[in-house]
Design an enzyme around this catalytic site. Sequence first.
Site, short mmCIF file in Angstrom:
data_model
loop_
_atom_site.label_atom_id
_atom_site.label_comp_id
_atom_site.label_asym_id
_atom_site.label_seq_id
_atom_site.Cartn_x
_atom_site.Cartn_y
_atom_site.Cartn_z
N GLU A 202 0.85 -1.21 0.00
CA GLU A 202 0.00 0.00 0.00
C GLU A 202 0.88 1.25 0.00
OE1 GLU A 202 -0.06 -2.57 1.96
OE2 GLU A 202 -2.04 -3.02 2.77
N CYS B 280 -2.20 -3.99 7.02
CA CYS B 280 -1.81 -4.28 8.42
C CYS B 280 -2.19 -3.11 9.31
CB CYS B 280 -0.31 -4.55 8.50
SG CYS B 280 0.69 -3.08 8.26
#
Length: 320
Positions: free
Chosen positions: A27, A54
């Site tokens: 990301e 996460c």
Amino acid sequence: MVGAVLVHQDTIIGEGFHQAYGQAHAEVNAFNSVSIADTYKIPESSLYVSLEPCNHVGKTGACTHRIIEEKVQKVFIANLDPNPNVSGQGMRFLQSKGVLIQQGILADKGKAIIAPFIVHQTQKRPYIILKWAQSKHAYLGVKGQQVWLSNAQSKVLSHKWRSDIDAILIGANTAITDDPKLTTREYPGEDPIRVLIDPHLRVPKDKAIFGENGKVIVCNYTKEGIEGNVTYLKMEEKEYSIASLCKALYKFDIYYLLVEGGAFTLEAFIKENMWDEARVIRTSHLLSDGIKAPTLKGRLLDKKAILGDEILYIENETVK
Ligand SMILES: NC(=O)c1ccc[n+]([C@@H]2O[C@H](COP(=O)([O-])OP(=O)(O)OC[C@H]3O[C@@H](n4cnc5c(N)ncnc54)[C@H](OP(=O)(O)O)[C@@H]3O)[C@@H](O)[C@H]2O)c1
């Protein structure tokens, strides 16, 4: 194994993947890849990720925090994190901040990409690939003789496979009969750690597996300790199993294991259902007798022809 794509009105404005352990996640790389001119589009974009972002600060910052900072409103996730300790946390955090989440997008394809990671997280063992070459009538070799079955191109491919993994494992008879070097000399890349199952320490020290370059692990019943580049891993004979061996190898940071035979060794992995993938090189080489190649039940993922050889990629559906 994780990828992220940032999409603004059907146009990809950023993409990234997790390149190495301890480095930026997919990301973050996707956000960082957006051109300065496109930065203003980020809050109006959707983020597609193959694995749940996460929510914990480890070696890198939490991806969920970056998503909130970037003001992304929609996140599409293929699969939740397989680690039961954190699974769902990233998704719930984002939802609590008003981000719209859709989970399960192309879940099967996403799962195939992270299959090794799932095995590591849920079973604490390496991802195991069985590999062998067999003759036209499914013989692996001839007892006590070195027989070369696959062609030169398949050999290069199998050296590429060696460059992709952490360790390569063989049984004592193969070390004695074939005397393989187990290196990636026909393909650029690092040589894997060499693992030998030699319970009674029968393999002479002048065999190529004990070559001075690189680490060697010898699984055996009697000896432990380190001698030069060789680590002796003592396994209790009564409790010995492929499962216990693989757990021990995982502790040596071996996450990808290629098992190259021979038949006895491959059968031991198959019997305990300790394999994730098999790569079988079917050749047209004629052997009228010999050591039978293993048989296994799995799903054929792909089949490729290399000159006269045929490579079968088989997946073990039962361990996922
Ligand atoms: N075509 C191919 O792709 C390919 C690849 C590799 C080898 N080969 C051929 O395969 C032949 C050798 O195969 P093989 O079946 O005779 O022997 P192997 O699997 O190479 O070695 C078997 C020996 O390793 C030890 N061992 C391996 N796994 C074990 C386990 N789970 N538990 C306990 N001990 C274990 C045992 O040693 P102890 O007997 O000392 O207990 C066993 O007898 C050679 O002829 C070679 O040319 C072909």
